[in-house]
Design a protein around this motif. Structure first.
Motif, PDB file in Angstrom:
ATOM      1  N   ARG A   2     -26.993  11.115 -30.592  1.00 60.31           N
ATOM      2  CA  ARG A   2     -25.887  10.235 -30.937  1.00 60.31           C
ATOM      3  C   ARG A   2     -26.341   8.785 -30.845  1.00 60.31           C
ATOM      4  NH1 ARG A   2     -20.496  10.591 -27.434  1.00 60.31           N
ATOM      5  NH2 ARG A   2     -20.350  12.548 -28.586  1.00 60.31           N
ATOM      6  N   ASN A   3     -27.106   8.508 -29.800  1.00 62.66           N
ATOM      7  CA  ASN A   3     -27.541   7.139 -29.571  1.00 62.66           C
ATOM      8  C   ASN A   3     -28.818   7.146 -28.739  1.00 62.66           C
ATOM      9  OD1 ASN A   3     -27.071   4.245 -29.652  1.00 62.66           O
ATOM     10  ND2 ASN A   3     -26.757   4.394 -27.453  1.00 62.66           N
ATOM     11  N   ILE A   4     -29.726   6.244 -29.077  1.00 64.24           N
ATOM     12  CA  ILE A   4     -30.925   6.075 -28.267  1.00 64.24           C
ATOM     13  C   ILE A   4     -30.767   4.776 -27.482  1.00 64.24           C
ATOM     14  CG2 ILE A   4     -33.426   5.904 -28.208  1.00 64.24           C
ATOM     15  CD1 ILE A   4     -33.511   7.268 -30.912  1.00 64.24           C
ATOM     16  N   ASN A   5     -30.855   4.873 -26.196  1.00 58.61           N
ATOM     17  CA  ASN A   5     -30.700   3.710 -25.330  1.00 58.61           C
ATOM     18  C   ASN A   5     -32.074   3.055 -25.171  1.00 58.61           C
ATOM     19  OD1 ASN A   5     -27.857   4.370 -24.989  1.00 58.61           O
ATOM     20  ND2 ASN A   5     -28.621   6.094 -23.796  1.00 58.61           N
ATOM     21  N   GLY A  64     -31.563  -0.863 -25.960  1.00 56.58           N
ATOM     22  CA  GLY A  64     -30.813  -0.624 -27.182  1.00 56.58           C
ATOM     23  C   GLY A  64     -30.452  -1.912 -27.893  1.00 56.58           C
ATOM     24  N   ASN A  69     -34.162   1.416 -35.495  1.00 54.37           N
ATOM     25  CA  ASN A  69     -33.055   2.314 -35.146  1.00 54.37           C
ATOM     26  C   ASN A  69     -32.690   3.248 -36.294  1.00 54.37           C
ATOM     27  OD1 ASN A  69     -32.805   1.291 -32.511  1.00 54.37           O
ATOM     28  ND2 ASN A  69     -31.471  -0.370 -33.209  1.00 54.37           N
ATOM     29  N   ASN A  78     -35.057   6.012 -35.882  1.00 52.63           N
ATOM     30  CA  ASN A  78     -35.178   6.567 -34.523  1.00 52.63           C
ATOM     31  C   ASN A  78     -36.624   6.527 -34.035  1.00 52.63           C
ATOM     32  OD1 ASN A  78     -32.435   7.089 -34.277  1.00 52.63           O
ATOM     33  ND2 ASN A  78     -32.619   9.227 -34.860  1.00 52.63           N
ATOM     34  N   PHE A 116     -31.612   9.119 -24.134  1.00 54.37           N
ATOM     35  CA  PHE A 116     -30.709   9.433 -25.232  1.00 54.37           C
ATOM     36  C   PHE A 116     -29.298   9.733 -24.753  1.00 54.37           C
ATOM     37  CE2 PHE A 116     -33.930  10.129 -28.440  1.00 54.37           C
ATOM     38  CZ  PHE A 116     -35.043  10.522 -27.727  1.00 54.37           C
ATOM     39  N   THR A 117     -28.356   9.527 -25.638  1.00 52.92           N
ATOM     40  CA  THR A 117     -27.052  10.153 -25.538  1.00 52.92           C
ATOM     41  C   THR A 117     -27.002  11.177 -26.661  1.00 52.92           C
ATOM     42  OG1 THR A 117     -26.030   8.138 -24.675  1.00 52.92           O
ATOM     43  CG2 THR A 117     -24.563   9.835 -25.547  1.00 52.92           C
ATOM     44  N   THR A 132     -25.393  14.385 -29.052  1.00 54.51           N
ATOM     45  CA  THR A 132     -24.132  14.555 -29.782  1.00 54.51           C
ATOM     46  C   THR A 132     -23.078  15.236 -28.925  1.00 54.51           C
ATOM     47  OG1 THR A 132     -25.028  16.579 -30.734  1.00 54.51           O
ATOM     48  CG2 THR A 132     -25.226  14.566 -32.040  1.00 54.51           C
ATOM     49  N   ARG A 171     -26.432  12.604 -21.304  1.00 54.86           N
ATOM     50  CA  ARG A 171     -27.584  11.703 -21.241  1.00 54.86           C
ATOM     51  C   ARG A 171     -28.834  12.530 -20.963  1.00 54.86           C
ATOM     52  NH1 ARG A 171     -26.123   6.139 -20.454  1.00 54.86           N
ATOM     53  NH2 ARG A 171     -28.358   5.694 -20.321  1.00 54.86           N
TER      54      ARG A 171
END
Length: 120
Positions: free
Chosen positions: A29-32, A53, A73, A76, A99-100, A102, A106
């Motif tokens: 969902r998101n890469i910190n 991020g 981003n 990725n 990562f977060t 989907t 974490r």
């Protein structure tokens, strides 16, 4: 679920350059934060560079002014541009990312490592 794959290592002469890449895939969902570590024979793994991020970077004192970390981003992917390489930069370089997924969890993940050898 989440994978990191590094590329770009190899043998280079002192003073040369290499660019490492690390591509993330999976249920992201998101890469910190994204980071590069290295581990030389007989030594502990050390943090080389990190990028948040939001794009804030920090570096180990030993590589400041020579290495540049960046991230794309949309792809990725995190990169490590290494210039003015020295024999003491010889190590296995590892990519690490927070990562977060989907599912909202974490995850801290590591790549398999890529060898960088600086030698004449």
């Amino acid at each position: 679920q989440v994978q990191l794959v590094e590329s770009g290592g190899g043998l280079v002469q002192p003073g040369g350059s290499l660019k490492l890449s690390c591509a993330a895939s999976g249920r992201i969902r998101n890469i910190n934060a994204m980071r590069w570590y290295r581990q030389a024979p007989g030594k502990q793994r050390e943090l080389v560079a990190a990028v948040t991020g939001g794009g804030t970077t920090n570096y180990a004192d030993s590589v400041k002014g020579r290495f540049t970390i960046s991230r794309d981003n949309a792809k990725n992917t995190v990169y490590l541009q290494m210039n003015s390489l020295k024999p003491e930069d010889t190590a296995v370089y590892y990519c690490n990312a927070d990562f977060t997924t989907t599912w909202g969890t974490r995850v801290d993940s590591w790549g398999q490592g890529t060898q960088v050898t600086v030698s004449s």
